[in-house]
Design a protein around this motif. Structure first.
Motif, short mmCIF file in Angstrom:
data_model
loop_
_atom_site.label_atom_id
_atom_site.label_comp_id
_atom_site.label_asym_id
_atom_site.label_seq_id
_atom_site.Cartn_x
_atom_site.Cartn_y
_atom_site.Cartn_z
N TYR A 163 40.18 2.35 2.47
CA TYR A 163 39.40 3.27 1.63
C TYR A 163 38.06 3.54 2.31
O TYR A 163 37.64 4.70 2.46
CB TYR A 163 39.23 2.56 0.29
N LEU B 71 44.51 5.56 -4.87
CA LEU B 71 44.46 4.19 -4.33
C LEU B 71 45.60 3.34 -4.88
O LEU B 71 46.25 2.60 -4.15
CB LEU B 71 43.11 3.55 -4.68
N ILE C 137 40.91 9.46 -8.10
CA ILE C 137 40.76 8.74 -6.83
C ILE C 137 41.44 7.38 -6.93
O ILE C 137 42.17 6.95 -6.02
CB ILE C 137 39.27 8.59 -6.47
N TYR C 138 41.27 6.72 -8.09
CA TYR C 138 41.94 5.43 -8.26
C TYR C 138 43.45 5.58 -8.40
O TYR C 138 44.19 4.67 -8.05
CB TYR C 138 41.33 4.66 -9.43
N GLU D 117 36.44 -4.13 -5.51
CA GLU D 117 37.24 -2.90 -5.51
C GLU D 117 38.70 -3.21 -5.19
O GLU D 117 39.60 -2.70 -5.85
CB GLU D 117 36.69 -1.92 -4.47
N SER D 118 38.92 -4.04 -4.17
CA SER D 118 40.30 -4.42 -3.83
C SER D 118 40.98 -5.05 -5.03
O SER D 118 42.14 -4.75 -5.34
CB SER D 118 40.31 -5.44 -2.68
N PHE E 219 32.32 -0.79 -1.16
CA PHE E 219 33.60 -1.26 -0.65
C PHE E 219 33.68 -2.77 -0.64
O PHE E 219 34.01 -3.39 0.35
CB PHE E 219 33.86 -0.68 0.74
N ALA F 258 45.12 5.53 1.09
CA ALA F 258 43.78 5.04 0.80
C ALA F 258 42.74 5.83 1.59
O ALA F 258 41.64 6.11 1.09
CB ALA F 258 43.68 3.56 1.15
N VAL G 210 40.67 -2.17 0.29
CA VAL G 210 39.45 -1.39 0.24
C VAL G 210 38.98 -1.04 1.67
O VAL G 210 38.27 -0.06 1.87
CB VAL G 210 38.38 -2.15 -0.56
N ALA H 246 42.03 8.94 -0.27
CA ALA H 246 41.18 8.64 -1.43
C ALA H 246 39.74 8.45 -0.98
O ALA H 246 38.81 8.91 -1.65
CB ALA H 246 41.69 7.39 -2.14
N GLY H 247 39.56 7.82 0.19
CA GLY H 247 38.21 7.58 0.70
C GLY H 247 37.47 8.88 0.98
O GLY H 247 36.29 9.02 0.66
#
Lengths: 424, 293
Positions: free
Chosen positions: A152, A130, A126-127, A349-350, A345, A326, A149, A329-330
């Motif tokens: 996301y 992102l 997932i990352y 995370e950002s 979120f 993103a 984020v 990924a979310g």
């Protein structure tokens, strides 16, 4: 000259003492003072150990760099050209065989790995998504986005809300969430993309926070901090639950005993396919006119305008494609957790995603993949150090900026074979 | 659409706050000519260029570009403020709104005018070939789907773009450096690459801002030849700012002299050479004093 004759021990001792003093300042308050209810305990032993390790380590390094070998090594690294390089026109990567190998291993992983390892790898993937999305925005187009984020969150909440209010499942929300995130990117981007640099960073930072605050406070729709549950993906209509209210479940259909790992295996395989698709599209994009325009815009916006490129639309396309990645990924994050709430979120995370891009190397795909795995899988492996996670993170950043300021993987550019030119 | 004049500048005024950088500048550039804009330092030459190419929004006046079989008003495409009459006619309103939202200097380039910069602006971390490919953005196959799937028409358009790239690299003598980074090139090579990049946008008029600055005499001579090639073989009109008088007198058909934001003389090289006002502006003279060379 013998290897040790040139060592200036006085200098080494001073170096070691200075480093020890710094370590005392850094570790003293963090490690030495442990809160215990309303009072605190001073743990001098631990601090002394850490400082001792730093002092001895610094002394050894200082001595080493005064030996001939050390000087030669320092010289080699000082002359290491880390800049961008252009590949030869007939360049063929020697590492191409790695790709099928990685795909083969990747397909075997869910059948070998335990459920826990599988969930960690899913998080890593997932990352990766992102990181690839932000890499387009920051690495290629040069737009510093601190609110990534937000997109996301839009993807994750898109799945949860779409399921709750419209009855849409994972498969229909996957493309829709990507589109919604891209639209959000366009709506945010159009007014602000005339700015650049720090101003854009501040606006996007605000955007990320706005999304989080809306999710927290619009309780009638999002249930606020309580969060909402998100659906699992289905395998051609078969659900991965123990028992289903409507229709058959996966294990009943195939007549196998129920195992909660099946859903993670399935999520993993879908995610694996999506990551490869995104990698392929990104690989193509950088060679296409639009990818070249993004990079040109990062290099010089005024020159771009003088060449007939509409800078706002070029930036907007980068922003939208990054945001849609993103969003994807979310969706995976929501379905993997089975539940979303706004605390997933936050700005941290950002910052983490940005760190992935910076560590991996701006614009480098391979670097971002490696960095994404390092920064998500390592904290899981080093569970004992969980308290020092942010400290480790900071040290890693400092070390990287000193030794490899341009990221893990060197950025290379495609070469073109010379030919006889014609103009029509 | 004027066939004779490719560029018409009428009563151009540019104010920066209280500073009047340009006062009523008027000149026309003939199609297919090599024209020069000269003047002492601070006369407003680069300001004129920035107004022509749409990087500054002129305070007043008109700039009309007659290229690609249509007339383009440079000031209009940059997006003008709304006026009372716009609210009565929806057509005019939407056109103005369109230019306000999507207008800008890129439209001037698309209308057939390209430029180079006084301080070189290349994409330094991209290769020489890529610099020229970016310049062909508007001619390339920009379909996202075609590019990702690598279709026939996309490949054909990329091949044509590369053909054009190597043609122009041949003209500016940079084929050997094709796969180097633009930032690694020497100063003279960077200047030539910038001209090639501007030509890759397929302009009808190219504005060169001090192309010979920092070049040695032999490089300047090569540049002079190259500018002639642009005009004779590619039917490109050339407008240049230059301080090297030898070069200006050598290649220009028409010269406009600026001083303190005003046109003090215009005409052929011979007229300019003997114009007392020009000599006074360059050498400095008291009011009304006659200076001769």
């Amino acid at each position: 000259m013998s290897a040790t004759a040139g060592i200036n021990y006085k200098k080494s001792v001073i170096d070691a003492l200075v480093a020890g003093f710094m370590a005392l300042i850094v570790f003293g308050p963090i490690v030495g003072v442990v809160l215990d209810g309303y009072s605190f305990n001073a743990e001098f032993g631990k601090v002394a150990w850490m400082v001792a390790v730093v002092v001895i380590g610094r002394f050894a390094i200082s001595c080493f760099f005064q030996t001939e070998k050390g000087i030669a090594m320092a010289f080699r690294h000082a002359n290491n050209d880390e800049g961008v390089a252009v590949r030869l026109p007939d360049h063929k990567s020697k590492l191409l065989w790695v790709v099928p190998l990685v795909i083969a291993i990747g397909l075997l992983v869910p059948f070998i790995a335990s459920k826990y390892v599988l969930t960690v790898i899913i998080l890593g993937l997932i990352y990766v998504l992102l990181g690839l999305g932000l890499n387009i925005v920051v690495g290629l187009a040069g737009l510093l986005d601190l609110g990534f984020v937000g997109f996301y969150a839009i993807g994750a909440y898109g799945l949860a809300l779409g399921y709750e209010n419209l009855g849409l499942g994972f498969w229909s929300m996957l493309p829709i969430a990507a589109l919604i995130a891209a639209m959000a990117g366009a709506i945010l981007g159009f007014p602000v993309l005339r700015m650049h640099g720090d101003y854009l960073a501040i606006v996007t930072l605000g955007f990320g926070e706005i999304i989080r605050l809306i999710l927290t406070n619009w309780t009638s729709l999002t249930h606020g901090p309580n969060g909402i549950s998100a659906p699992l993906p289905t395998f051609f209509g078969l659900e991965f639950k123990r028992r289903s209210r409507d229709g058959e479940t996966f294990h009943e259909f195939f007549n196998i005993p129920y195992d909660s790992a099946y859903k993670y295996m399935f999520i993993y395989l879908v995610l694996f396919a999506v990551v490869w698709a995104v990698l392929f599209i990104k690989h193509r994009l950088v060679k296409m006119p639009i990818g070249r325009a993004w990079e040109a815009l990062r290099e010089d916006e005024i020159a771009c305008r003088s060449l007939g490129l509409n800078h706002v639309l070029v930036k907007l396309s980068a922003f939208m494609i990054g945001a849609s990645t993103a969003g994807l990924a979310g969706v995976f994050f929501a379905t993997y957790q089975g539940f979303v709430n706004p605390s997933s979120f936050t700005f941290f995370e950002s910052a983490l995603i940005l760190a992935i891009v910076v560590l991996g190397g701006m614009g480098s795909t391979l670097g971002v993949v490696i960095a994404a795995f390092c920064l998500t899988v390592l904290p899981e492996l080093l569970r004992e150090f969980a308290e020092y996670r942010v400290l480790m993170f900071g040290i890693l950043m400092v070390v990287m900026m000193i030794w490899k300021p341009r990221g893990i993987v060197r950025v290379t550019r495609t070469g073109f074979a010379a030919r006889k030119g014609v103009v029509k | 659409m004027s066939l004779e004049h490719i560029l018409k500048v009428e009563n151009l005024v540019m104010h920066f706050g209280g500073i009047k950088a340009l006062n009523d500048v008027t000149f026309n550039i003939k199609r297919g000519s090599v024209s020069a804009l000269i003047g002492p330092n601070g006369a407003g030459k680069t300001t004129v260029f920035n107004c022509l190419t749409g990087f500054y929004k002129a305070t007043g006046g008109d700039i009309t570009l007659s290229a690609q079989n249509k007339e383009t008003s440079v000031i209009k495409v940059l997006g003008e403020p709304f006026q009372a009459t716009d609210f009565l006619s929806p057509f005019a309103f939407f056109r103005r709104l369109k230019y306000k939202m999507f207008g800008g200097s890129h439209l001037v380039n698309r209308a057939g005018l390209s430029r180079t910069f006084q301080n070189i602006r290349l994409f330094k971390e991209m290769s020489v070939v890529e610099n020229l490919l970016v310049a062909q953005h508007m001619r390339a196959n920009r379909s996202m789907l075609a590019g990702v799937l690598n279709t026939k028409s996309y490949q054909k358009s990329e091949e044509e773009a590369l053909d054009r790239v190597f043609y122009w690299l041949g003209v500016v003598d940079l084929v050997d450096s094709a796969n180097r980074l633009a930032g690694e090139l020497s100063y003279g090579q960077q200047r030539r690459l910038e001209i090639a990049r501007a030509m890759c946008t397929n302009p009808e008029i190219i504005c060169l801002d001090e192309p010979a600055a920092g070049l040695n005499p032999s490089e300047t001579e090569a540049l002079t030849k190259m500018i002639r090639v642009l005009r004779d073989e590619h039917n490109t009109t050339v407008l240049l700012i230059e301080h090297d008088m030898g070069m200006v007198m050598d290649i220009s058909d028409y010269i406009v002299v600026l001083d303190h934001g005003e046109v003090i003389a215009k005409g052929g090289p011979e007229d300019i050479r003997s114009n007392p006002k020009v000599i006074a502006a360059y050498l400095g003279a008291e009011e009304g004093e006659e200076v001769t060379l």
